[in-house]
Scaffold this motif. Structure first.
Motif, PDB file in Angstrom:
ATOM      1  N   THR A  87      12.127   1.248  -1.496  1.00 52.12           N
ATOM      2  CA  THR A  87      12.468   2.163  -2.589  1.00 52.12           C
ATOM      3  C   THR A  87      13.199   1.423  -3.703  1.00 52.12           C
ATOM      4  OG1 THR A  87      12.693   3.937  -0.982  1.00 52.12           O
ATOM      5  CG2 THR A  87      13.649   4.333  -3.145  1.00 52.12           C
ATOM      6  N   ASP A 189       2.865   0.847  -4.746  1.00 50.69           N
ATOM      7  CA  ASP A 189       3.786   1.042  -3.628  1.00 50.69           C
ATOM      8  C   ASP A 189       2.997   0.728  -2.348  1.00 50.69           C
ATOM      9  OD1 ASP A 189       5.154   2.079  -1.460  1.00 50.69           O
ATOM     10  OD2 ASP A 189       5.920   3.822  -2.547  1.00 50.69           O
ATOM     11  N   THR A 212       8.238  -2.929   2.358  1.00 49.26           N
ATOM     12  CA  THR A 212       9.423  -2.885   3.207  1.00 49.26           C
ATOM     13  C   THR A 212       9.218  -3.804   4.404  1.00 49.26           C
ATOM     14  OG1 THR A 212      11.063  -1.243   3.912  1.00 49.26           O
ATOM     15  CG2 THR A 212       8.888  -1.033   4.893  1.00 49.26           C
ATOM     16  N   ARG A 214      10.563  -3.282   7.727  1.00 49.97           N
ATOM     17  CA  ARG A 214      10.674  -2.749   9.085  1.00 49.97           C
ATOM     18  C   ARG A 214       9.431  -2.054   9.629  1.00 49.97           C
ATOM     19  NH1 ARG A 214      12.531   1.003   5.615  1.00 49.97           N
ATOM     20  NH2 ARG A 214      12.001   3.186   5.994  1.00 49.97           N
TER      21      ARG A 214
HETATM   22  C1  LIG Z   1       4.736   5.245   0.691  1.00 53.03           C
HETATM   23  C2  LIG Z   1       6.177   4.920   0.880  1.00 53.03           C
HETATM   24  N1  LIG Z   1       6.856   4.372  -0.132  1.00 53.03           N
HETATM   25  C3  LIG Z   1       8.160   4.061  -0.034  1.00 53.03           C
HETATM   26  C4  LIG Z   1       8.856   4.292   1.129  1.00 53.03           C
HETATM   27  C5  LIG Z   1      10.309   3.949   1.192  1.00 53.03           C
HETATM   28  O1  LIG Z   1      10.541   2.799   1.926  1.00 53.03           O
HETATM   29  P1  LIG Z   1      12.030   2.364   2.249  1.00 53.03           P
HETATM   30  O2  LIG Z   1      12.541   3.365   3.238  1.00 53.03           O
HETATM   31  O3  LIG Z   1      11.918   0.977   2.800  1.00 53.03           O
HETATM   32  O4  LIG Z   1      12.797   2.411   0.987  1.00 53.03           O
HETATM   33  C6  LIG Z   1       8.204   4.865   2.224  1.00 53.03           C
HETATM   34  C7  LIG Z   1       8.933   5.112   3.473  1.00 53.03           C
HETATM   35  O5  LIG Z   1       8.476   5.723   4.407  1.00 53.03           O
HETATM   36  C8  LIG Z   1       6.825   5.174   2.104  1.00 53.03           C
HETATM   37  O6  LIG Z   1       6.154   5.713   3.113  1.00 53.03           O
END
Ligand SMILES: Cc1ncc(COP(=O)(O)O)c(C=O)c1O
Length: 397
Positions: A87, A189, A212, A214
């Motif tokens: 995010t 994203d 991300t 994790r």
């Molecule tokens: C499509 C998408 N974008 C962004 C995120 C956010 O990721 P983070 O929790 O690493 O900020 C998620 C989290 O599930 C996601 O599914």
């Protein structure tokens, strides 16, 4: 043809995979042993030596994060930033754009909730118009509709590759071709697709990509990354600057650095950064094509099993479907299913609320079960899962 993925290796190197059935890889996957060991060893060294001394000693493994990520995305090390989650990585790119009244952002119905909040914040501040491009008959972004929506007011195309609440894989490269021919910046994203399928930023044609650690990369929590194309870096002034992102050159002047590390903080989760580099190398050691084939095959098996259970409705959209398998049932709520599965050491998550709001409202959904498989999961686990679910649902009848 059966995929010849090295499952024996994958399971031998996933310490506790025999104790649980972990179908929550889209939430947070299980770290493989080399990743967990890198993280633990780094933290142990910090405990023994101190954080700064450890960082000096671990320079190579910290730098490796950039090399591994550049290999993964087929880009330059200068185009990569380490950021604490997807995010914030996405935010650092998005909030670098200077929008004005009447500018348009084109996005998808499958967009992640936090991103939609950010669009709305800019809409309220600057009068930006948010346009949700309609889906085609398969439930993915309609490429022709996108093309027809391009005009001089469009300042950004920004989509989620794979949504949080479904198996849909949006046609990211087709979007990229339109963005490139119209010379509109394109932010992808890739939070749910990174580590799950090959991502080559030139083939996709995106200018920025967030991910991300994790989830499908199997890295530690609290880690994420941002890619920004070199030709765009100098045009994007990050919303926050510290003395790592910029240099104070006099009491009244500063110079922002020229690479993507301008989007970073100085203070970072360095143990996580080193371990994320190991996680990316680990994924590369299998190959992303092989990982994708294995995950897609498992997800297909799971969907086929679920189709055979009375009362189950699959809710995944798209022509191409990935390892995220979502469904609802007529007998039990998704939350009840999640809790009952947990009692059998079977992990799934629930998709609801903000994260999938635009898509779910559009489709009349409120909550779904999300069973997300990774390459180290097995056919036997899927059989057990399906039998357990079937028993659970038939006991409700
Ligand atoms: C499509 C998408 N974008 C962004 C995120 C956010 O990721 P983070 O929790 O690493 O900020 C998620 C989290 O599930 C996601 O599914």
């Amino acid at each position: 043809m059966k995929n010849s993925f090295n499952l024996t290796r994958a399971r031998a190197e996933t310490r506790f995979c025999e104790n649980i059935i972990h179908f929550n890889n889209a939430g947070s996957s299980l770290m493989p042993i080399p990743v967990a060991d890198a993280l633990h060893n780094y933290l142990y060294q910090e405990e023994r030596l101190g954080g700064y001394e450890t960082a000096a000693d671990q320079q190579e493994s910290l730098e490796n994060f950039y090399h591994a990520t550049a290999k993964l995305l087929a880009c330059g090390t200068n185009e990569i930033a380490f950021i604490e989650n997807a995010t914030r990585a996405w935010d650092m790119a998005f909030y670098s754009f200077k929008f004005a009244q009447g500018d348009k952002i084109l996005t998808t119905l499958a967009e992640y909730g936090s991103n939609v909040i950010a669009y709305n914040q800019q809409a309220q501040r600057y009068g930006v118009e948010i346009v949700f491009v309609p889906n085609d008959e398969f439930g993915q972004i309609d490429i022709h509709a996108l093309e027809n929506l391009i005009d001089d007011r469009v300042k950004l195309i920004s989509i989620s590759h794979v949504p949080t609440g479904g198996g849909l894989v949006n046609p990211a490269s087709a979007v990229g071709r339109i963005a490139q021919s119209a010379r509109i910046p394109y932010l992808l994203d890739a939070c749910q697709s990174i580590g799950q399928l090959p991502l080559n930023v030139d083939e996709i044609g995106c200018d920025m990509l967030s991910g991300t650690g994790r989830k499908y990369l199997r890295g530690p929590r609290g880690t994420g990354l941002l890619y920004v194309r070199q030709s765009l870096i100098e045009q994007l002034e990050p919303p926050f600057l510290d003395q790592h992102a910029a240099t104070l050159t006099s009491p009244t002047t500063y110079q922002i650095r020229g690479d993507a590390q301008r989007f970073e903080n100085w203070e970072q989760y360095l143990a996580g950064k080193a371990a994320l580099g190991v996680a990316i190398d680990y994924a590369l050691s299998y190959g992303l094509e092989a990982i994708q084939a294995r995950i897609y095959e498992l997800a297909q098996t799971l969907r086929n099993k679920l189709r055979g259970i009375a009362g189950v409705q699959l809710t995944d959209e798209g022509l191409e479907k990935c390892g995220i398998v979502t469904f609802a049932t007529t007998q039990l709520t998704p939350s009840a299913i999640q809790q009952r599965l947990k009692a059998h050491q079977v992990h799934v998550s629930i998709s609801e609320g903000s994260g999938s709001l635009v898509s779910f409202q559009h489709r009349g959904l409120t909550q779904v079960v999300r069973a997300s498989v990774h390459y180290y999961n097995t056919d036997q686990e899927i059989d057990y899962f399906a039998e357990l679910l079937q028993t659970m649902l038939s006991n409700q009848a």
